[in-house]
Design a protein around this motif. Structure first.
Motif, PDB file in Angstrom:
ATOM      1  N   THR A  54       0.839  -1.303  -0.129  1.00  0.00           N
ATOM      2  CA  THR A  54      -0.031   0.024  -0.134  1.00  0.00           C
ATOM      3  C   THR A  54       0.917   1.297  -0.108  1.00  0.00           C
ATOM      4  OG1 THR A  54      -1.814  -1.036   1.212  1.00  0.00           O
ATOM      5  CG2 THR A  54      -1.722   1.297   1.361  1.00  0.00           C
ATOM      6  N   TYR A  55       1.772   1.170   0.659  1.00  0.00           N
ATOM      7  CA  TYR A  55       2.918   2.482   0.800  1.00  0.00           C
ATOM      8  C   TYR A  55       3.576   2.601  -0.610  1.00  0.00           C
ATOM      9  CZ  TYR A  55       6.699   5.416   1.790  1.00  0.00           C
ATOM     10  OH  TYR A  55       7.659   6.416   2.002  1.00  0.00           O
ATOM     11  N   LEU A  56       3.968   1.273  -1.197  1.00  0.00           N
ATOM     12  CA  LEU A  56       4.729   1.732  -2.337  1.00  0.00           C
ATOM     13  C   LEU A  56       3.663   2.101  -3.534  1.00  0.00           C
ATOM     14  CD1 LEU A  56       6.923  -1.428  -2.184  1.00  0.00           C
ATOM     15  CD2 LEU A  56       7.399   0.926  -1.887  1.00  0.00           C
ATOM     16  N   ARG A  57       2.593   1.476  -3.397  1.00  0.00           N
ATOM     17  CA  ARG A  57       1.505   2.170  -4.629  1.00  0.00           C
ATOM     18  C   ARG A  57       1.402   3.637  -4.443  1.00  0.00           C
ATOM     19  NH1 ARG A  57       3.752  -1.774  -5.668  1.00  0.00           N
ATOM     20  NH2 ARG A  57       2.495  -3.752  -6.450  1.00  0.00           N
ATOM     21  N   LEU A  58       0.920   3.894  -3.117  1.00  0.00           N
ATOM     22  CA  LEU A  58       0.699   5.426  -2.895  1.00  0.00           C
ATOM     23  C   LEU A  58       1.803   6.274  -3.263  1.00  0.00           C
ATOM     24  CD1 LEU A  58      -1.197   5.287   0.527  1.00  0.00           C
ATOM     25  CD2 LEU A  58      -2.124   5.765  -2.014  1.00  0.00           C
ATOM     26  N   ASN A  59       3.060   5.639  -3.299  1.00  0.00           N
ATOM     27  CA  ASN A  59       4.091   6.496  -3.641  1.00  0.00           C
ATOM     28  C   ASN A  59       5.109   6.260  -4.919  1.00  0.00           C
ATOM     29  OD1 ASN A  59       5.201   7.990  -1.033  1.00  0.00           O
ATOM     30  ND2 ASN A  59       4.405   6.497  -0.111  1.00  0.00           N
ATOM     31  N   GLY A  60       4.072   5.589  -6.031  1.00  0.00           N
ATOM     32  CA  GLY A  60       4.237   5.519  -7.162  1.00  0.00           C
ATOM     33  C   GLY A  60       5.436   4.416  -7.605  1.00  0.00           C
ATOM     34  N   PHE A  61       5.447   3.394  -6.699  1.00  0.00           N
ATOM     35  CA  PHE A  61       6.550   2.399  -6.928  1.00  0.00           C
ATOM     36  C   PHE A  61       5.677   1.233  -7.375  1.00  0.00           C
ATOM     37  CE2 PHE A  61       8.906   4.750  -3.943  1.00  0.00           C
ATOM     38  CZ  PHE A  61      10.123   5.073  -4.781  1.00  0.00           C
ATOM     39  N   SER A  62       6.079   0.232  -8.253  1.00  0.00           N
ATOM     40  CA  SER A  62       5.350  -0.867  -8.765  1.00  0.00           C
ATOM     41  C   SER A  62       5.992  -2.239  -8.085  1.00  0.00           C
ATOM     42  CB  SER A  62       5.195  -0.878 -10.444  1.00  0.00           C
ATOM     43  OG  SER A  62       6.447  -0.784 -10.748  1.00  0.00           O
ATOM     44  N   CYS A  63       6.973  -2.036  -7.552  1.00  0.00           N
ATOM     45  CA  CYS A  63       7.691  -3.413  -7.014  1.00  0.00           C
ATOM     46  C   CYS A  63       6.962  -3.906  -6.104  1.00  0.00           C
ATOM     47  CB  CYS A  63       9.295  -2.859  -6.907  1.00  0.00           C
ATOM     48  SG  CYS A  63       9.386  -1.766  -5.416  1.00  0.00           S
ATOM     49  N   GLN A  64       7.174  -5.232  -5.773  1.00  0.00           N
ATOM     50  CA  GLN A  64       6.589  -5.850  -4.801  1.00  0.00           C
ATOM     51  C   GLN A  64       7.576  -6.202  -3.572  1.00  0.00           C
ATOM     52  OE1 GLN A  64       3.265  -6.739  -4.706  1.00  0.00           O
ATOM     53  NE2 GLN A  64       3.463  -7.758  -2.719  1.00  0.00           N
ATOM     54  N   PRO A  65       7.260  -5.783  -2.466  1.00  0.00           N
ATOM     55  CA  PRO A  65       7.844  -6.062  -1.141  1.00  0.00           C
ATOM     56  C   PRO A  65       7.987  -7.430  -0.840  1.00  0.00           C
ATOM     57  CG  PRO A  65       6.234  -4.833  -0.701  1.00  0.00           C
ATOM     58  CD  PRO A  65       5.810  -5.059  -1.831  1.00  0.00           C
ATOM     59  N   THR A  66       8.872  -7.786  -0.046  1.00  0.00           N
ATOM     60  CA  THR A  66       9.025  -8.918   0.631  1.00  0.00           C
ATOM     61  C   THR A  66       9.480  -8.945   2.139  1.00  0.00           C
ATOM     62  OG1 THR A  66      11.265  -9.562  -0.064  1.00  0.00           O
ATOM     63  CG2 THR A  66       9.509 -10.525  -1.171  1.00  0.00           C
ATOM     64  N   VAL A  67       9.275  -9.608   2.995  1.00  0.00           N
ATOM     65  CA  VAL A  67       9.718  -9.374   4.419  1.00  0.00           C
ATOM     66  C   VAL A  67      10.837 -10.441   4.711  1.00  0.00           C
ATOM     67  CG1 VAL A  67       9.014  -9.435   6.830  1.00  0.00           C
ATOM     68  CG2 VAL A  67       7.324  -8.754   4.977  1.00  0.00           C
ATOM     69  N   GLU A  68      11.878  -9.664   5.319  1.00  0.00           N
ATOM     70  CA  GLU A  68      13.219 -10.455   5.734  1.00  0.00           C
ATOM     71  C   GLU A  68      13.548 -10.388   7.179  1.00  0.00           C
ATOM     72  OE1 GLU A  68      17.737  -9.292   4.955  1.00  0.00           O
ATOM     73  OE2 GLU A  68      17.115 -10.521   3.328  1.00  0.00           O
ATOM     74  N   TRP A  69      13.144 -11.500   8.007  1.00  0.00           N
ATOM     75  CA  TRP A  69      13.057 -11.433   9.402  1.00  0.00           C
ATOM     76  C   TRP A  69      14.424 -11.581   9.932  1.00  0.00           C
ATOM     77  CZ3 TRP A  69       8.785 -10.689  12.382  1.00  0.00           C
ATOM     78  CH2 TRP A  69       7.629 -10.715  11.853  1.00  0.00           C
ATOM     79  N   ASP A  70      14.944 -11.255  11.065  1.00  0.00           N
ATOM     80  CA  ASP A  70      15.999 -11.323  11.975  1.00  0.00           C
ATOM     81  C   ASP A  70      16.347 -12.670  12.072  1.00  0.00           C
ATOM     82  OD1 ASP A  70      16.612  -8.633  11.599  1.00  0.00           O
ATOM     83  OD2 ASP A  70      15.844  -8.403  13.825  1.00  0.00           O
ATOM     84  N   THR A  71      17.593 -13.180  12.298  1.00  0.00           N
ATOM     85  CA  THR A  71      17.830 -14.642  12.665  1.00  0.00           C
ATOM     86  C   THR A  71      17.297 -15.009  13.860  1.00  0.00           C
ATOM     87  OG1 THR A  71      19.845 -14.319  11.139  1.00  0.00           O
ATOM     88  CG2 THR A  71      19.666 -16.447  12.496  1.00  0.00           C
ATOM     89  N   LEU A  72      16.651 -16.165  13.966  1.00  0.00           N
ATOM     90  CA  LEU A  72      16.113 -16.389  15.245  1.00  0.00           C
ATOM     91  C   LEU A  72      17.348 -17.191  16.275  1.00  0.00           C
ATOM     92  CD1 LEU A  72      12.489 -18.213  14.479  1.00  0.00           C
ATOM     93  CD2 LEU A  72      13.225 -16.366  15.862  1.00  0.00           C
ATOM     94  N   ASN A  73      17.835 -17.703  15.500  1.00  0.00           N
ATOM     95  CA  ASN A  73      18.984 -18.687  16.390  1.00  0.00           C
ATOM     96  C   ASN A  73      20.414 -18.641  15.549  1.00  0.00           C
ATOM     97  OD1 ASN A  73      20.314 -20.125  18.070  1.00  0.00           O
ATOM     98  ND2 ASN A  73      19.016 -22.197  17.785  1.00  0.00           N
ATOM     99  N   PHE A  74      21.357 -18.049  16.262  1.00  0.00           N
ATOM    100  CA  PHE A  74      22.701 -17.674  15.910  1.00  0.00           C
ATOM    101  C   PHE A  74      23.313 -19.298  15.773  1.00  0.00           C
ATOM    102  CE2 PHE A  74      21.525 -13.375  17.293  1.00  0.00           C
ATOM    103  CZ  PHE A  74      22.151 -12.826  16.061  1.00  0.00           C
TER     104      PHE A  74
END
Length: 399
Positions: A339-359
């Motif tokens: 939603t944020y990207l479309r409102l700001n004129g970007f057409s790319c699709q975001p993905t979520v990258e989480w922090d490592t759970l267990n080092f």
């Protein structure tokens, strides 16, 4: 041929999917389609959380253990702006940052089995002004005409009011039953066990009031001769008055001795009795609660006997639980980011990258890659073709 008259064939609108196992219609079926989110069970779960500290602690720990995240986009400028938005977006009246919103969202999801939020647009509708976690009292859920659809309404004193922009509403259900719209709380099977645990704690408190809070029995035995028999009542009242005055003075730190004449006996009430040992039944109830919450006991301050191997298995199970919650939150985060990207004129699709759970997993994987590289080097030196062995975290070699 006049090319100006050629018209592009308009694509046909896709037909709505039809579910064969949908429920049948009957008179007043529209009333049955409304599902309230604020039910007696939700109030019960909130009371359980308030009454049992282990439940409250576990829910907060899950929120902290879920870890941080960042957005990744193919367009680096869009990625940079989106991550800045995630850090600075306003959440409710007092909080800031997308992580604060998702923690509150996850808390509601675990405790009540459902979570609902809203993407709030600015006055001109061109920017995201903030994010809002809604109370269940403000919302009504309705099953759509198709079982694959869910409609959300604003609750106006029990009357459903359609929303102007329902696409801005975020809704997640935790483990919904087949055919149901709403999910189930993580505490669903614990009310009976919790009631027993609270009875044990209440009994411990009552026993301490009776036995732990020391009471005294002052007994005066007058003789049957002379003045003792004639003034037994007056002497008993005088002893009682002086004893009460001495006990009252002790509350302010003033130590007073009690002196009596005659056969006076002072005993502690309940000193000969022992309190019932409640450790075993209380632990049995706590084991059931912790098993449902999915956290290792040592993370909740319970020093139960365990082994190193058992701790590793518990940590592995906890990682699986947290990964499952992350998968539930991914669609919500991606929808906010899109939603944020479309409102700001970007057409790319975001993905979520989480922090490592267990080092430890990362260390094991790196060590496994090192062993593979060393093996490949030896094979090359011996004139053999190196074997490509995939690295799997679940089978990584431990040091």
């Amino acid at each position: 041929m006049n090319l100006g008259r050629l018209k592009r064939k308009q694509p046909e609108a896709p037909a709505e999917a039809v579910v064969q196992l949908r429920p049948g219609n009957y008179p007043f079926h529209i009333l049955d389609r409304y599902v309230p989110l604020m039910t007696p069970e939700t109030k019960l779960y909130a009371c359980m959380r308030e009454a049992i500290p282990v439940i409250d602690s576990a829910l907060y720990k899950i929120q902290r253990l879920i870890g941080g995240f960042r957005f990744v986009c193919s367009h680096k400028s869009a990625e940079r702006e989106l991550n800045q938005f995630a850090r600075e977006v306003k959440v409710g009246p007092t909080q800031m940052g997308l992580e604060s919103f998702i923690c509150s969202y996850l808390d509601s999801l675990l405790l009540f089995g459902n979570a609902i939020g809203e993407i709030v647009l600015s006055a001109n509708g061109r920017q995201i002004a903030g994010l809002y976690n809604s109370s269940f009292e403000n919302v009504l859920i309705q099953r759509g005409n198709n079982p694959l659809q869910v409609e959300i309404f604003r609750n106006d004193h029990g009357n459903p009011v359609p929303l102007e922009m329902p696409q801005l509403i975020l809704f997640t259900a935790l483990n919904p039953q087949p055919g149901k719209v709403c999910g189930d709380s993580i505490l669903k099977s614990l009310p009976f066990v919790s009631s027993i645990l609270l009875k044990i704690y209440h009994a411990i408190g009552e026993n301490f009031d009776r036995v732990g809070n020391v009471r005294f029995a002052v007994t005066y035995r007058p003789s049957n001769q002379g003045m003792d028999a004639a003034y037994a009542k007056e002497r008993a009242q005088q002893i009682a008055k002086e004893w009460a005055a001495g006990m009252a003075a002790g509350k302010t730190g003033d130590i007073r001795d009690f002196i009596a004449v005659g056969d006076v006996d002072i005993k502690v009430i309940g000193a000969d009795n022992q309190m019932i040992d409640c450790e075993v039944p209380a632990r049995q109830m706590l084991e059931q609660i912790i098993a449902k919450l999915g956290l290792p006991p040592f993370m909740l301050g319970l020093s139960w006997s365990t082994t190193e191997r058992m701790s590793q298995q518990q940590a592995s199970t906890l990682n699986s639980e947290l990964c499952y919650y992350r998968r539930l939150l991914n669609p919500v985060l991606e929808r906010i980011g899109t939603t944020y990207l479309r409102l700001n004129g970007f057409s790319c699709q975001p993905t979520v990258e989480w922090d490592t759970l267990n080092f430890e997993d990362e260390i094991n994987a790196a060590q496994a890659r090192l062993y593979n590289a060393q093996a490949a080097k030896l094979e090359l030196e011996n004139g053999e073709e190196p074997k490509q062995i995939p690295v799997d975290l679940s089978t990584a070699i431990e040091p």
